[in-house]
Design an enzyme around this catalytic site. Structure first.
Site, short mmCIF file in Angstrom:
data_model
loop_
_atom_site.label_atom_id
_atom_site.label_comp_id
_atom_site.label_asym_id
_atom_site.label_seq_id
_atom_site.Cartn_x
_atom_site.Cartn_y
_atom_site.Cartn_z
CG PHE A 32 -2.72 1.90 3.19
CD1 PHE A 32 -3.14 1.60 4.48
CD2 PHE A 32 -2.93 0.96 2.19
CE1 PHE A 32 -3.77 0.39 4.76
CE2 PHE A 32 -3.53 -0.25 2.46
CZ PHE A 32 -3.96 -0.54 3.75
CB SER A 80 7.52 6.42 15.48
OG SER A 80 8.51 7.12 14.82
CD GLU A 109 -4.47 12.83 22.00
OE1 GLU A 109 -3.93 13.86 21.57
OE2 GLU A 109 -3.92 12.04 22.77
CE LYS A 111 -0.18 8.42 13.10
NZ LYS A 111 0.27 9.24 11.99
CG ASP A 113 -1.53 12.71 6.65
OD1 ASP A 113 -0.38 12.50 7.07
OD2 ASP A 113 -1.93 12.32 5.56
NE ARG A 132 8.26 11.95 14.00
CZ ARG A 132 7.71 11.41 15.09
NH1 ARG A 132 8.46 10.78 15.95
NH2 ARG A 132 6.43 11.48 15.30
CD GLU A 166 1.46 15.52 12.80
OE1 GLU A 166 2.13 15.30 13.84
OE2 GLU A 166 1.59 14.87 11.75
CE1 TYR A 218 1.41 14.45 19.22
CE2 TYR A 218 0.25 15.79 17.61
CZ TYR A 218 1.31 14.96 17.93
OH TYR A 218 2.24 14.65 17.00
CE LYS A 282 -0.21 10.06 22.78
NZ LYS A 282 -0.22 11.53 22.76
CE LYS A 306 -0.14 5.75 10.24
NZ LYS A 306 0.67 5.67 9.05
CB CYS A 400 7.05 3.04 -30.84
SG CYS A 400 5.37 3.69 -30.95
CB CYS A 403 5.69 3.79 -35.42
SG CYS A 403 6.90 4.45 -34.26
CB CYS A 418 7.28 6.97 -29.85
SG CYS A 418 7.29 6.90 -31.64
CB CYS A 423 4.61 7.55 -34.05
SG CYS A 423 3.81 6.31 -33.04
ZN LIG Z 1 5.75 5.34 -32.35
#
Ligand SMILES: [Zn+2]
Length: 664
Positions: A32, A80, A109, A111, A113, A132, A166, A218, A282, A306, A400, A403, A418, A423
């Site tokens: 995304f 694509s 259809e 899609k 993934d 592809r 796919e 497809y 399509k 999407k 850090c 510390c 660190c 610490c």
């Molecule tokens: Zn530290």
């Protein structure tokens, strides 16, 4: 930042993501986010054609191809589709179609993934399967695609024919793989698409077979050669040849029906055995395609809508830093609280410096946050249109926050550490880890008490926990505690000494050693003495853990200070060996991988799994080269055949029992 700089930054981000995705199988952003970056770049290129870079990722449809597999030039370019995210864009699509032709309908259809594949059949036989790639040149993955059960190796159709679809990993295969991954010392797959693309690039086709991929077909390439003139007919024709076609396709007459179908697909999304990330729409009639036409990159007669991820937009108020028990520094986004996926989110992980730089996240920005299920909330991207002037680019801290010591970073790692073992935050977090539920589970000794006792100087190390009883008189006078609560704390500290060694082993906080691995390691090396004696080879031979863990355990038990520390723990009454390790040591089952098939006389399925696991072995569901023994009972089926094909040892239940008797 001016427009040109913004475009360059987008190109850099997209190229980096492409490389991670296509060449390293390790995505650095969600699809995304990638889509959003891509559409922003395209928009800017459209508005500023004079600024378009010849290196822009909008000029190619995918990443570069890998070298492991032979390159194949596609006979027809694998284009694509244009990605769209809004209803307006769907209206635009229809208007474009309407302008060119009078009468039309659509096919929608799911899609899927996964990753696209091109299949070529000659003389009825599958002769070539390719990825592809960049749309023009892909990779020859024929030998791996042959291992996918629903790809027919032979079809009842004489003409040369080319199809596209796919490849995906069904959720059921994905879950089974990840369950076994822990036992086999492999890393888990992050998501279904990653799993499919990672699997199809395996050099060993048997691995591909074992992981059970699947495919939906497809597209019929050059359909006119087969007298097919619409997408609906194409899908029916493809199915009649014996290919799997996703059953959810619909023929639609107008935009309203498209919207209704998108809602329907969204509603069934979660119940499917595969991931979908949108809907492909399509124009149905192939005869209209030339009329409607193409852009340089996309056909104008189709789009990919999407789905949106679960996300919300909020203000990034501050970036703070956490110091983990191993010293790793994690930047954390402190945001204006916002409601996502049923919970209020006020903090989100920023992972590390690279992550923040890649996304150019700045304090004062509006950011979109994504959260799903159990996953820690994550920042998807900055809303640049909401950015006000004067926000400073992120700068990683050099010292850090706990510390003040200078942070270190390995060249090939993204994280800063660190390295100060004194610490305070590292110590507090390692004490909290020691006391936590999966470790010694000291119930009344939680993070608040630990932090307070640390700050008051009562505990500086794990050993101090066991000396607290000597300070009882002082402790009961602490405000907010009192005699009862101090007694509770001291009692549960004493009780934790009764826990078995695996809890203590995990509680030590050895780098990379998780709760599950602690148990697996101790099954082979059931005491601290065993672990101290183990060579790096011994540990590496333990197939249940990886080399990284083996090295880490080896280093820990070869450090003088750690050995003094462990001896002191033992003197204080903590366990040094597993309570029941005698019986384990003599078993032939230790660290072997078993598959059980058929009906057994002496055990139920659960009983034999338990029996083997108690003796330090693993039981998995499917036979692979990693399997040591297949134990078979009556009516054993294909697993036995497979074992014989792979030359894996097969033993009857009776023989298994004899071996157990001889060994124990
Ligand atoms: Zn530290």
């Amino acid at each position: 930042m001016d427009i040109k700089e913004r475009m360059d930054l987008l190109i850099e981000q997209i190229n980096k993501a492409n490389k991670a995705y296509y060449e390293e199988d390790s995505p650095v952003m969600s699809d995304f986010e990638w889509d959003l970056l891509m559409s922003e770049l395209k928009e800017l290129e459209k508005e500023n054609p004079d600024l378009v870079s010849p290196l822009s990722p909008t000029k190619v449809t995918g990443g570069k191809t890998k070298n492991i597999f032979k390159k194949v030039k596609h006979t027809q370019k694998m284009m694509s589709l244009q990605d769209v995210f809004t209803k307006e864009e769907i209206y635009d699509f229809e208007n474009r179609v309407k302008k060119s032709v009078l009468k039309y309908n659509f096919v929608s259809e799911l899609k899927i993934d996964g990753l696209s594949v091109n299949l070529l059949y000659k003389n009825k036989k599958l002769v070539l399967a390719s990825t592809r790639g960049d749309g023009t040149v892909g990779e020859d993955i024929t030998s791996n695609v042959r291992m996918i059960e629903n790809v027919p190796l032979e079809i009842d159709y004489q003409d040369e024919i080319e199809l596209r679809g796919e490849i995906y990993m069904p959720r059921s295969s994905f879950d089974a793989y990840n369950d076994n991954a822990i036992l086999n010392g492999d890393s888990k797959f992050k998501n279904l698409r990653n799993a499919a693309s990672g699997t199809i690039r395996q050099l060993d086709s048997n691995i591909v077979k074992a992981r059970k991929l699947s495919v939906f077909i497809y597209t019929l390439v050059e359909p006119e050669k087969h007298n097919v003139f619409s997408q609906e007919k194409a899908l029916k024709f493809i199915e009649s040849l014996g290919f799997s076609v996703n059953k959810y396709y619909r023929v639609l007459n107008n935009v309203d029906e498209i919207f209704e179908t998108i809602d329907y697909y969204s509603s069934i999304k979660k119940s499917l055995d595969y991931d979908i990330d949108g809907v492909v729409i399509k124009v149905n009639d192939f005869n209209l395609y030339e009329e409607i036409g193409y852009t340089i990159k996309y056909p104008k007669w189709a789009i990919a809508y999407k789905f949106k991820a679960e996300e919300a937009i909020t203000l990034l108020k501050n970036i703070t830093f956490q110091v983990g028990r191993t010293g790793v520094i994690t930047p954390v986004a402190e945001v204006e609280p916002v409601f996502i996926s049923g919970t209020t989110v006020s903090r989100a992980t920023l992972h590390n410096e690279d992550f923040i730089r890649l996304k150019d996240i700045r304090i004062g920005d509006y950011v979109s946050i994504h959260k799903s299920g159990e996953i820690i909330p994550e920042i998807l991207q900055v809303k640049l249109d909401k950015r006000v002037e004067g926000l400073k680019p992120f700068e990683m801290i050099t010292n850090c926050p706990a510390c003040g010591s200078i942070l270190k970073k390995d060249l090939d790692e993204a994280d800063y550490y660190c390295v100060n073992t004194n610490c305070p935050d590292r110590i507090i977090n390692s004490l909290i880890h020691f006391s936590s539920r999966q470790a010694l589970d000291i119930k009344t000794f939680g993070s608040k008490v630990i932090e307070e006792f640390y700050n008051l100087g009562y505990i500086k190390t794990i050993l101090d926990i066991f000396h607290l009883k000597e300070k009882k008189i002082e402790l009961v006078q602490l405000p907010g505690y009192g005699i009862d609560s101090i007694n509770n704390i001291l009692n549960s500290i004493e009780e934790c000494k009764e826990k078995d060694l695996d809890k203590l082993f995990f509680g030590l906080g050895i780098r990379h050693v998780g709760a599950k691995n602690s148990k697996l390691i101790l099954k082979r090396f059931p005491s601290f003495e065993h672990l101290m004696k183990a060579s790096l080879d011994d540990l590496t031979n333990l197939r249940s853990v990886g080399i990284q863990i083996a090295q880490s355990v080896y280093d820990y038990f070869h450090d003088e200070n750690n050995i003094l520390f462990i001896n002191e723990l033992s003197r204080l009454g903590l366990p040094t060996s597993l309570t029941n390790f005698e019986s384990i040591e003599s078993s032939f089952i230790i660290d072997k991988t078993f598959v059980v098939t058929g009906t057994l006389n002496n055990f139920s399925r659960d009983e034999i799994v338990d029996f083997i696991e108690k003796r330090g072995g693993h039981v998995v569901n499917s036979v692979s080269k990693k399997t040591d023994y297949v134990v078979f009972g009556e009516n054993a089926g294909s697993k036995l055949e497979k074992a014989e094909n792979l030359s894996v040892k097969t033993i009857s239940e009776e023989k298994f029992m004899t071996l157990v008797d001889e060994n124990e």
